[in-house]
Design a protein around this motif. Structure first.
Motif, PDB file in Angstrom:
ATOM      1  N   GLY A   1       0.819  -1.200   0.000  1.00  0.00           N
ATOM      2  CA  GLY A   1       0.000   0.000   0.000  1.00  0.00           C
ATOM      3  C   GLY A   1       0.861   1.262   0.000  1.00  0.00           C
ATOM      4  O   GLY A   1       1.941   1.287   0.602  1.00  0.00           O
ATOM      5  N   GLY A   2       0.374   2.291  -0.687  1.00  0.00           N
ATOM      6  CA  GLY A   2       1.124   3.543  -0.750  1.00  0.00           C
ATOM      7  C   GLY A   2       1.386   4.133   0.615  1.00  0.00           C
ATOM      8  O   GLY A   2       2.496   4.605   0.904  1.00  0.00           O
ATOM      9  N   MET A   3       0.376   4.098   1.494  1.00  0.00           N
ATOM     10  CA  MET A   3       0.547   4.633   2.842  1.00  0.00           C
ATOM     11  C   MET A   3       1.515   3.781   3.647  1.00  0.00           C
ATOM     12  O   MET A   3       2.314   4.308   4.426  1.00  0.00           O
ATOM     13  CB  MET A   3      -0.815   4.702   3.546  1.00  0.00           C
ATOM     14  CG  MET A   3      -0.770   5.376   4.916  1.00  0.00           C
ATOM     15  SD  MET A   3      -0.121   7.066   4.842  1.00  0.00           S
ATOM     16  CE  MET A   3      -1.415   7.869   3.885  1.00  0.00           C
ATOM     17  N   ASN A   4       1.444   2.455   3.449  1.00  0.00           N
ATOM     18  CA  ASN A   4       2.388   1.571   4.142  1.00  0.00           C
ATOM     19  C   ASN A   4       3.820   1.870   3.729  1.00  0.00           C
ATOM     20  O   ASN A   4       4.734   1.895   4.570  1.00  0.00           O
ATOM     21  CB  ASN A   4       2.066   0.108   3.838  1.00  0.00           C
ATOM     22  CG  ASN A   4       0.728  -0.330   4.381  1.00  0.00           C
ATOM     23  OD1 ASN A   4      -0.246  -0.311   3.652  1.00  0.00           O
ATOM     24  ND2 ASN A   4       0.666  -0.727   5.629  1.00  0.00           N
ATOM     25  N   LEU A   5       4.033   2.087   2.432  1.00  0.00           N
ATOM     26  CA  LEU A   5       5.370   2.405   1.941  1.00  0.00           C
ATOM     27  C   LEU A   5       5.864   3.729   2.503  1.00  0.00           C
ATOM     28  O   LEU A   5       7.024   3.852   2.909  1.00  0.00           O
ATOM     29  CB  LEU A   5       5.360   2.470   0.416  1.00  0.00           C
ATOM     30  CG  LEU A   5       5.405   1.143  -0.338  1.00  0.00           C
ATOM     31  CD1 LEU A   5       5.201   1.370  -1.829  1.00  0.00           C
ATOM     32  CD2 LEU A   5       6.715   0.424  -0.077  1.00  0.00           C
ATOM     33  N   LEU A   6       4.980   4.716   2.517  1.00  0.00           N
ATOM     34  CA  LEU A   6       5.358   6.033   3.031  1.00  0.00           C
ATOM     35  C   LEU A   6       5.735   5.950   4.508  1.00  0.00           C
ATOM     36  O   LEU A   6       6.792   6.454   4.925  1.00  0.00           O
ATOM     37  CB  LEU A   6       4.209   7.019   2.829  1.00  0.00           C
ATOM     38  CG  LEU A   6       4.433   8.437   3.373  1.00  0.00           C
ATOM     39  CD1 LEU A   6       5.610   9.097   2.676  1.00  0.00           C
ATOM     40  CD2 LEU A   6       3.164   9.274   3.224  1.00  0.00           C
ATOM     41  N   ILE A   7       4.884   5.303   5.288  1.00  0.00           N
ATOM     42  CA  ILE A   7       5.147   5.172   6.727  1.00  0.00           C
ATOM     43  C   ILE A   7       6.407   4.347   6.972  1.00  0.00           C
ATOM     44  O   ILE A   7       7.252   4.703   7.802  1.00  0.00           O
ATOM     45  CB  ILE A   7       3.937   4.536   7.439  1.00  0.00           C
ATOM     46  CG1 ILE A   7       2.724   5.470   7.380  1.00  0.00           C
ATOM     47  CG2 ILE A   7       4.276   4.211   8.901  1.00  0.00           C
ATOM     48  CD1 ILE A   7       1.456   4.869   7.930  1.00  0.00           C
ATOM     49  N   GLY A   8       6.544   3.235   6.238  1.00  0.00           N
ATOM     50  CA  GLY A   8       7.720   2.382   6.398  1.00  0.00           C
ATOM     51  C   GLY A   8       8.999   3.103   6.040  1.00  0.00           C
ATOM     52  O   GLY A   8      10.021   2.940   6.711  1.00  0.00           O
TER      53      GLY A   8
END
Length: 258
Positions: free
Chosen positions: A225-232
């Motif tokens: 997920g885009g948000m998962n990538l950003l947060i990670g």
């Protein structure tokens, strides 16, 4: 920056020797040697699958794969940070005698754990073939959460190895912390069984985010997920920044506390 790069190139053979030494010490006098890096996750998967498969059989389609994928991620973080935390202390005799970039001792421990991670990843692929699970093309993207996890773990390792030189009690506290963190990471259980408030707690754990992305790519045939990538990515960058800053500021005082 070029100075640090040249310095790293100069001592790269030493890093290779440190990694080789760590692996040899771990499996010294072991009949099967490094084969245990492959057998350990498989044996743990078998034991835990027998214990928990009936409990979660309605929530998870292929529980052994779900469990082993969780072990791949969490065991690497636990192994790398635990081993790297004492890297400076345990190499005190060498640090006192000659000049060596001290971060190499920490990096070598993380690299050694990364080799174990690759063995566990191989075990996961073996189980996928053995259980006839479909291997999706998205598995090629599994390196993304793995790279972010390695960077995050390295940042935490640099921080811990620097502060534990002076505050040795952290080593004992961290063993308790890791146990608690394991239960706050969905390695064994599915997120669906958690109450809503508990889901927020588990999702606040950075390891959970990397685990979700890894399972998405390896098991669920979906992109991270885009948000998962950003947060990670943010978590990995912050961990590295904090670890490097703390390590750099404290490394000149290591000799006083060893």
């Amino acid at each position: 920056m070029s100075t640090y790069i040249e310095n790293f190139k100069r001592f790269r053979p030493l890093l290779n020797e440190l990694v080789s030494r760590d692996i040899k010490i771990k499996y010294r006098r072991s009949i099967m040697g490094v084969l245990w890096t492959l057998l350990n996750p498989l044996l743990m998967m078998i034991v835990l699958s027998i214990v928990f498969s009936n409990l979660f059989k309605f929530d998870i389609e292929n529980f052994p794969l779900y469990l082993l994928s969780g072990q791949v991620i969490f065991n690497f973080y636990s192994d790398s940070t635990n081993n790297a935390m004492g890297a400076i202390i345990f190499n005190a005799p060498l640090i006192k005698k000659v000049y060596v970039p001290k971060y190499l001792f920490v990096v070598s421990r993380v690299v050694s754990s990364f080799i174990n991670l690759m063995a566990a990843f191989t075990a996961l692929l073996f189980v996928m073939v053995a259980t006839r699970a479909e291997l999706h093309w998205t598995a090629l993207l599994s390196f993304i959460p793995l790279v972010l996890l390695v960077l995050f773990s390295l940042g935490v390792s640099l921080f811990l190895s620097a502060v534990v030189v002076k505050f040795r009690d952290i080593m004992h506290f961290y063993s308790v912390f890791i146990t608690a963190l394991m239960y706050l990471t969905p390695v064994i259980y599915p997120m669906s069984i958690l109450p809503q408030w508990m889901k927020y707690v588990v999702l606040a754990n950075p390891i959970t985010n990397y685990l979700i992305m890894f399972r998405d790519t390896m098991l669920n045939n979906s992109l991270p997920g885009g948000m998962n990538l950003l947060i990670g990515g943010i978590e990995a960058i912050l961990a590295m920044a904090l670890g490097l800053i703390v390590f750099y500021k404290k490394q000149d005082d290591f000799i006083l506390n060893l």
